[in-house]
Design a protein around this motif. Structure first.
Motif, PDB file in Angstrom:
ATOM      1  N   VAL A  89       0.603  -0.600  -0.183  1.00 11.00           N
ATOM      2  CA  VAL A  89       0.100  -0.001  -0.032  1.00 11.00           C
ATOM      3  C   VAL A  89       1.084   1.581   0.493  1.00 11.00           C
ATOM      4  CG1 VAL A  89      -0.007   0.587   3.138  1.00 11.00           C
ATOM      5  CG2 VAL A  89      -2.365   0.733   1.091  1.00 11.00           C
ATOM      6  N   GLY A  90       0.777   2.526  -0.460  1.00 11.47           N
ATOM      7  CA  GLY A  90       1.486   3.462  -0.307  1.00 11.47           C
ATOM      8  C   GLY A  90      -0.033   4.412  -0.409  1.00 11.47           C
ATOM      9  N   PHE A  91       0.757   5.574   0.573  1.00 14.90           N
ATOM     10  CA  PHE A  91      -0.569   6.398   0.573  1.00 14.90           C
ATOM     11  C   PHE A  91      -0.127   8.015   0.328  1.00 14.90           C
ATOM     12  CE2 PHE A  91      -1.098   4.063   4.107  1.00 14.90           C
ATOM     13  CZ  PHE A  91      -2.757   3.565   3.866  1.00 14.90           C
ATOM     14  N   SER A  92      -0.686   8.257  -0.994  1.00 14.85           N
ATOM     15  CA  SER A  92      -1.029  10.404  -1.601  1.00 14.85           C
ATOM     16  C   SER A  92      -1.605  10.572  -2.241  1.00 14.85           C
ATOM     17  CB  SER A  92       0.253   9.471  -1.999  1.00 14.85           C
ATOM     18  OG  SER A  92       0.398   9.473  -3.133  1.00 14.85           O
ATOM     19  N   PRO A  93      -2.945  11.867  -1.943  1.00 17.74           N
ATOM     20  CA  PRO A  93      -3.036  11.957  -2.982  1.00 17.74           C
ATOM     21  C   PRO A  93      -2.774  12.146  -4.139  1.00 17.74           C
ATOM     22  CG  PRO A  93      -2.651  14.131  -1.867  1.00 17.74           C
ATOM     23  CD  PRO A  93      -1.612  12.868  -1.174  1.00 17.74           C
ATOM     24  N   VAL A  94      -3.841  12.090  -5.924  1.00 14.45           N
ATOM     25  CA  VAL A  94      -3.185  11.358  -6.419  1.00 14.45           C
ATOM     26  C   VAL A  94      -2.235  12.462  -7.045  1.00 14.45           C
ATOM     27  CG1 VAL A  94      -5.720  12.719  -7.842  1.00 14.45           C
ATOM     28  CG2 VAL A  94      -4.645  10.710  -8.853  1.00 14.45           C
ATOM     29  N   ASP A  95      -2.665  13.946  -7.522  1.00 10.96           N
ATOM     30  CA  ASP A  95      -1.832  14.644  -7.265  1.00 10.96           C
ATOM     31  C   ASP A  95      -0.479  15.129  -6.964  1.00 10.96           C
ATOM     32  OD1 ASP A  95      -3.192  15.790  -5.730  1.00 10.96           O
ATOM     33  OD2 ASP A  95      -3.313  17.928  -6.023  1.00 10.96           O
ATOM     34  N   LYS A  96      -0.252  14.090  -5.927  1.00 14.09           N
ATOM     35  CA  LYS A  96       0.895  14.094  -5.479  1.00 14.09           C
ATOM     36  C   LYS A  96       1.415  12.706  -5.137  1.00 14.09           C
ATOM     37  CE  LYS A  96       0.853  18.269  -3.061  1.00 14.09           C
ATOM     38  NZ  LYS A  96      -0.510  18.901  -3.543  1.00 14.09           N
ATOM     39  N   THR A  97       1.066  11.977  -6.174  1.00 17.47           N
ATOM     40  CA  THR A  97       1.762  10.482  -6.532  1.00 17.47           C
ATOM     41  C   THR A  97       2.972  10.761  -7.657  1.00 17.47           C
ATOM     42  OG1 THR A  97      -0.399   9.600  -5.263  1.00 17.47           O
ATOM     43  CG2 THR A  97       0.766   8.903  -7.027  1.00 17.47           C
ATOM     44  N   ASP A  98       3.522  10.543  -7.304  1.00 14.22           N
ATOM     45  CA  ASP A  98       5.132  10.542  -8.592  1.00 14.22           C
ATOM     46  C   ASP A  98       5.183   8.999  -9.231  1.00 14.22           C
ATOM     47  OD1 ASP A  98       6.971   8.368  -7.448  1.00 14.22           O
ATOM     48  OD2 ASP A  98       7.912  10.452  -6.054  1.00 14.22           O
ATOM     49  N   LEU A  99       5.869   9.367 -10.623  1.00 17.17           N
ATOM     50  CA  LEU A  99       4.741   7.873 -11.269  1.00 17.17           C
ATOM     51  C   LEU A  99       6.124   6.859 -10.402  1.00 17.17           C
ATOM     52  CD1 LEU A  99       4.443   6.847 -13.590  1.00 17.17           C
ATOM     53  CD2 LEU A  99       6.342   7.814 -15.286  1.00 17.17           C
ATOM     54  N   THR A 100       7.370   7.177 -10.456  1.00 18.59           N
ATOM     55  CA  THR A 100       7.661   5.724  -9.146  1.00 18.59           C
ATOM     56  C   THR A 100       6.969   4.739  -8.580  1.00 18.59           C
ATOM     57  OG1 THR A 100       9.405   7.301  -9.253  1.00 18.59           O
ATOM     58  CG2 THR A 100      10.028   5.438  -8.218  1.00 18.59           C
ATOM     59  N   GLU A 101       6.291   5.516  -7.347  1.00 13.16           N
ATOM     60  CA  GLU A 101       5.471   5.065  -6.428  1.00 13.16           C
ATOM     61  C   GLU A 101       3.919   4.182  -7.287  1.00 13.16           C
ATOM     62  OE1 GLU A 101       5.654   4.089  -3.519  1.00 13.16           O
ATOM     63  OE2 GLU A 101       3.687   4.114  -3.317  1.00 13.16           O
ATOM     64  N   TRP A 102       3.873   5.125  -8.332  1.00 14.29           N
ATOM     65  CA  TRP A 102       2.269   4.459  -8.791  1.00 14.29           C
ATOM     66  C   TRP A 102       2.491   3.341  -9.352  1.00 14.29           C
ATOM     67  CZ3 TRP A 102      -3.067   5.533 -10.464  1.00 14.29           C
ATOM     68  CH2 TRP A 102      -2.615   4.556 -11.513  1.00 14.29           C
ATOM     69  N   ASN A 103       4.335   3.519  -9.975  1.00 11.31           N
ATOM     70  CA  ASN A 103       4.608   2.140 -10.943  1.00 11.31           C
ATOM     71  C   ASN A 103       5.013   0.472 -10.387  1.00 11.31           C
ATOM     72  OD1 ASN A 103       4.133   2.860 -13.488  1.00 11.31           O
ATOM     73  ND2 ASN A 103       6.333   4.066 -13.517  1.00 11.31           N
ATOM     74  N   ARG A 104       5.559   0.843  -8.477  1.00  8.37           N
ATOM     75  CA  ARG A 104       5.796   0.272  -7.709  1.00  8.37           C
ATOM     76  C   ARG A 104       4.569  -0.829  -7.213  1.00  8.37           C
ATOM     77  NH1 ARG A 104       5.896  -0.545  -2.018  1.00  8.37           N
ATOM     78  NH2 ARG A 104       4.402   1.335  -1.368  1.00  8.37           N
ATOM     79  N   VAL A 105       3.370   0.085  -6.691  1.00  9.93           N
ATOM     80  CA  VAL A 105       2.229  -0.034  -6.297  1.00  9.93           C
ATOM     81  C   VAL A 105       1.893  -1.288  -7.521  1.00  9.93           C
ATOM     82  CG1 VAL A 105      -0.027   0.228  -5.644  1.00  9.93           C
ATOM     83  CG2 VAL A 105       2.197   1.547  -4.475  1.00  9.93           C
ATOM     84  N   ILE A 106       1.209  -0.429  -8.839  1.00 10.15           N
ATOM     85  CA  ILE A 106       0.313  -1.162  -9.894  1.00 10.15           C
ATOM     86  C   ILE A 106       1.713  -2.690 -10.245  1.00 10.15           C
ATOM     87  CG2 ILE A 106       0.010  -0.870 -12.228  1.00 10.15           C
ATOM     88  CD1 ILE A 106      -1.516   0.382 -10.070  1.00 10.15           C
ATOM     89  N   GLY A 107       2.558  -2.054  -9.948  1.00  9.00           N
ATOM     90  CA  GLY A 107       3.508  -3.278 -10.793  1.00  9.00           C
ATOM     91  C   GLY A 107       3.164  -4.135  -9.747  1.00  9.00           C
ATOM     92  N   ILE A 108       3.416  -4.424  -8.214  1.00  9.38           N
ATOM     93  CA  ILE A 108       3.214  -5.430  -7.479  1.00  9.38           C
ATOM     94  C   ILE A 108       1.406  -5.783  -7.550  1.00  9.38           C
ATOM     95  CG2 ILE A 108       3.106  -6.192  -4.814  1.00  9.38           C
ATOM     96  CD1 ILE A 108       5.974  -3.966  -4.376  1.00  9.38           C
ATOM     97  N   ASN A 109       0.752  -4.766  -7.075  1.00 13.03           N
ATOM     98  CA  ASN A 109      -0.294  -5.677  -6.579  1.00 13.03           C
ATOM     99  C   ASN A 109      -1.155  -6.443  -8.267  1.00 13.03           C
ATOM    100  OD1 ASN A 109      -0.069  -4.548  -4.027  1.00 13.03           O
ATOM    101  ND2 ASN A 109      -1.723  -2.680  -4.774  1.00 13.03           N
ATOM    102  N   LEU A 110      -0.881  -5.190  -8.754  1.00 10.63           N
ATOM    103  CA  LEU A 110      -1.650  -6.034 -10.487  1.00 10.63           C
ATOM    104  C   LEU A 110      -0.855  -6.331 -11.429  1.00 10.63           C
ATOM    105  CD1 LEU A 110      -4.448  -5.597 -12.150  1.00 10.63           C
ATOM    106  CD2 LEU A 110      -3.847  -3.675 -13.039  1.00 10.63           C
TER     107      LEU A 110
END
Ligand SMILES: NC(=O)c1ccc[n+]([C@@H]2O[C@H](COP(=O)([O-])OP(=O)(O)OC[C@H]3O[C@@H](n4cnc5c(N)ncnc54)[C@H](O)[C@@H]3O)[C@@H](O)[C@H]2O)c1
Length: 244
Positions: A89-110
């Motif tokens: 899990v990673g916590f941040s609002p959509v407008d403050k989510t950087d691409l690295t964090e987005w890719n980390r969560v999508i990479g593992i979870n999906l």
């Protein structure tokens, strides 16, 4: 006699939390369990406690999946069950989510769930069909603030489950998703949930064993279910109480 005697089960993220409990309940019903994780010490301890085996597996790595499947087929002869449980899990609002964090969560979870499904599809078909349980979340049923990548990943898991169920039905493989609400695990240990549990119909956090029992039911008994969602969330997604 166990419900899963003779079956071989893989549990990702099995070193702790819900995954460890899922490994225990499947083993208690006679399955030979391969516990997979990136936390090697904790994973090996869980595996040894269930008379299973431990494999280091990063769910985002294609080569880890290929090695796991090759080893499992060689040493245990078949693969019947996959619990795609690993997640972050990673916590941040959509407008403050950087691409690295987005890719980390999508990479593992999906993407990790996709790679797992793809890796076991042929061995399951060869075994006459299997069961894949994808652990999504209530974040795959509704939205949450500050959790955009997590919510997107868990909705993705829900959709992928349906597509995979349609594709793999020809092999006799069922694919279902599980949607827990808040559950007491290391993932939720440090999170301030405010009055979340007070406002849901069952006023408490869930326990890992309550999710593991649902997973066992889906694997062993839900023989007429595929492609669909199973929610265990204390009623959190049921609706809104109107104070009138
Ligand atoms: N705890 C909750 O309230 C809750 C609610 C809904 C859904 N979920 C989901 O349930 C699943 C299990 O969560 P948990 O609460 O037991 O969390 P947890 O953090 O206790 O356990 C997750 C496990 O996944 C492993 N993992 C993380 N990245 C990995 C990777 N790249 N490859 C392999 N393993 C990896 C971790 O090492 C850990 O052992 C997750 O998919 C989570 O999103 C949890």
């Amino acid at each position: 006699m166990g419900k899963l005697d003779g079956k071989v089960a893989i549990v990702t993220g099995g070193a702790r939390g819900m995954g460890a409990e899922e490994a225990r309940i499947l083993a208690a019903e006679g399955a030979r369990v391969i516990v997979c994780d990136v936390l090697d010490e904790e994973g090996a301890a869980v595996a040894s406690s269930v008379n299973g085996t431990y494999r280091h597996l990063d769910v985002t790595q294609e080569s880890d999946w290929a090695d796991l499947v090759a080893t499992a087929e060689l040493s245990l002869g078949r693969i019947d069950i996959l619990i795609n449980n690993a997640g972050v899990v990673g916590f941040s609002p959509v407008d403050k989510t950087d691409l690295t964090e987005w890719n980390r969560v999508i990479g593992i979870n999906l993407t990790g769930v996709f790679l797992g499904i793809r890796a076991v599809a042929a061995p399951m078909a060869a075994a006459g069909g299997g069961v894949i349980v994808n652990i999504s979340s209530t974040a795959g049923i509704m939205g949450y603030s500050n959790l955009s990548a997590y919510v997107a990943s868990k909705w993705g898991v829900r959709g992928l489950t349906k597509a995979a169920a349609l594709d793999l039905a020809k092999d006799g493989t069922r694919v279902v998703s599980v949607h827990p609400g808040g559950v007491r695990t290391p993932m939720t240990a440090g999170i301030d949930t405010g009055d979340m549990y007070a406002s849901q119909p069952i006023h408490r956090i869930g326990e890992p064993a309550e999710i593991a029992k649902l997973v066992l039911y889906l694997v062993a008994d839900a023989t007429y279910s595929t492609g669909t969602e199973f929610i265990a969330d204390g009623g959190a997604t049921v609706g809104q109480v109107l104070d009138i």
